[in-house]
Design a protein around this motif. Structure first.
Motif, short mmCIF file in Angstrom:
data_model
loop_
_atom_site.label_atom_id
_atom_site.label_comp_id
_atom_site.label_asym_id
_atom_site.label_seq_id
_atom_site.Cartn_x
_atom_site.Cartn_y
_atom_site.Cartn_z
N LEU A 159 14.89 4.49 -12.66
CA LEU A 159 15.68 3.49 -11.85
C LEU A 159 16.70 2.79 -12.19
CD1 LEU A 159 12.72 2.37 -9.55
CD2 LEU A 159 14.27 4.12 -8.87
N GLU A 160 16.47 2.62 -13.57
CA GLU A 160 17.84 1.73 -14.34
C GLU A 160 18.92 2.69 -14.33
OE1 GLU A 160 16.17 0.34 -17.77
OE2 GLU A 160 14.36 -0.69 -17.10
N THR A 161 18.81 3.95 -14.73
CA THR A 161 19.93 4.73 -14.91
C THR A 161 20.23 5.71 -13.68
OG1 THR A 161 18.59 6.35 -16.17
CG2 THR A 161 19.67 4.63 -17.16
N ASP A 162 19.22 6.04 -12.75
CA ASP A 162 19.38 7.21 -11.80
C ASP A 162 19.02 6.67 -10.57
OD1 ASP A 162 19.25 9.45 -10.21
OD2 ASP A 162 18.08 10.66 -11.74
N GLU A 163 20.01 6.51 -9.51
CA GLU A 163 19.73 6.05 -8.09
C GLU A 163 19.17 6.87 -7.26
OE1 GLU A 163 23.49 5.05 -6.61
OE2 GLU A 163 24.03 3.51 -7.96
N THR A 164 18.94 8.16 -7.53
CA THR A 164 18.25 9.20 -6.60
C THR A 164 16.87 9.61 -7.44
OG1 THR A 164 19.42 10.93 -7.86
CG2 THR A 164 20.52 10.02 -5.73
N VAL A 165 16.11 8.73 -8.00
CA VAL A 165 14.92 9.04 -8.55
C VAL A 165 13.96 9.34 -7.48
CG1 VAL A 165 12.94 8.09 -9.66
CG2 VAL A 165 15.14 7.61 -10.65
N LYS A 166 12.99 10.62 -7.61
CA LYS A 166 12.10 10.90 -6.52
C LYS A 166 11.07 10.44 -7.06
CE LYS A 166 10.43 15.02 -4.61
NZ LYS A 166 10.54 16.47 -4.36
N ALA A 167 10.13 9.88 -6.29
CA ALA A 167 8.66 9.46 -6.75
C ALA A 167 7.93 10.69 -6.78
CB ALA A 167 8.23 8.49 -5.82
N ILE A 168 7.12 10.75 -7.92
CA ILE A 168 6.09 11.76 -8.27
C ILE A 168 4.77 11.16 -8.26
CG2 ILE A 168 5.40 13.57 -9.85
CD1 ILE A 168 8.43 13.73 -10.84
N GLU A 169 3.87 11.73 -7.95
CA GLU A 169 2.43 11.42 -7.80
C GLU A 169 1.59 11.74 -8.93
OE1 GLU A 169 -1.52 11.09 -5.16
OE2 GLU A 169 0.24 12.21 -4.08
N PHE A 170 0.98 10.88 -9.66
CA PHE A 170 0.21 11.18 -10.85
C PHE A 170 -1.43 11.07 -10.39
CE2 PHE A 170 4.44 10.11 -12.60
CZ PHE A 170 4.69 11.40 -12.91
N VAL A 171 -2.17 12.19 -10.73
CA VAL A 171 -3.50 11.93 -10.32
C VAL A 171 -4.25 12.51 -11.88
CG1 VAL A 171 -5.53 12.71 -8.94
CG2 VAL A 171 -3.30 12.60 -7.88
N THR A 172 -5.24 11.70 -12.37
CA THR A 172 -5.91 11.76 -13.53
C THR A 172 -7.26 12.12 -13.03
OG1 THR A 172 -5.89 9.32 -13.63
CG2 THR A 172 -4.62 10.44 -14.88
#
Length: 235
Positions: A159-172
């Motif tokens: 988010l610090e460098t990219d305004e179009t960051v896409k949220a990704i879900e991580f499931v462990t």
């Protein structure tokens, strides 16, 4: 491609005096093929056990396989839907402190993150990553820290460098490996790849090579050299 499963296992040990290399292997399966591949893995493992009179409840470990058994299993595992990623750490050429459990957890998380980071680069439309790990080889601290660590490193920090960051879900998912055939496959693959580095045996690496989509040596600049020349911070 919106959802990917990674079945993960490792070979070698983290820590001083535990051998030079540590390797993490991830067997990548598209979620839409996961059910079919799980059934295929079960059939292959159970037929193998029947052929060699191995008790049904005994888990097959890559480190205990004979040459012909390993070759036979690899030919069965290396199927068109299987994609393989791995990263190998040169313990001799890293200044990571690996004496304490927290240090090892941090190192393990960092290496997993490097694999997942490349996965995200390879699949720009990715929305969810399911990680399946052997419950016995992952320390309690890792179980609590891996998921938020991946999110922080691969989503929030961008988010610090990219305004179009896409949220990704991580499931462990932490599982007993004897109940997950695809983690058993990852164990066989990791041990077979490990032989290239631990004993300079490339026979099995060459079998696996056509299915490799990511392989990384860490630290890049000093990997395999006699003496480390630079620091390799991971935080």
């Amino acid at each position: 491609m919106k959802e990917i499963n990674l079945y993960i296992d490792e070979s070698g040990n983290l820590g001083p005096g535990m051998g030079r290399y540590f390797l993490i292997c991830a067997l990548e399966i598209d979620q839409k093929h996961a059910k079919g591949m799980t059934k295929r893995a079960g059939r292959i493992i159970n037929r193998f056990k029947a052929k060699y009179n191995i008790p049904k409840k005994k888990e097959i470990k890559g480190s205990l396989l004979k040459l012909e058994q390993r070759t036979e299993l690899l030919h069965s595992i290396l199927y068109r839907e299987a994609k393989i990623r791995y990263i190998v750490l040169d313990l001799k050429n890293t200044t990571m402190l690996l004496k304490k459990a927290d240090d090892k957890n941090a190192c393990y998380n960092y290496l997993i993150q490097l694999i997942v980071k490349q996965l995200i680069v390879d699949y720009p439309t990715l929305e969810k990553v399911n990680l399946f790990l052997d419950n016995r080889s992952v320390k309690i601290g890792n179980r609590l820290s891996l998921k938020p660590y991946l999110y922080n490193k691969l989503v929030l920090e961008k988010l610090e460098t990219d305004e179009t960051v896409k949220a990704i879900e991580f499931v462990t998912n932490y599982m007993e490996s004897e109940s997950c055939y695809l983690i058993q496959w990852a164990d066989i693959l990791s041990n077979s790849l490990y032989k290239k580095y631990n004993s300079n045996n490339t026979t099995f690496y060459e079998l696996i090579k056509p299915y490799l989509i990511f392989e990384s040596k860490f630290p890049t600049k000093s990997f395999g050299k006699n003496k480390a020349k630079e620091l390799t911070p991971i935080y």
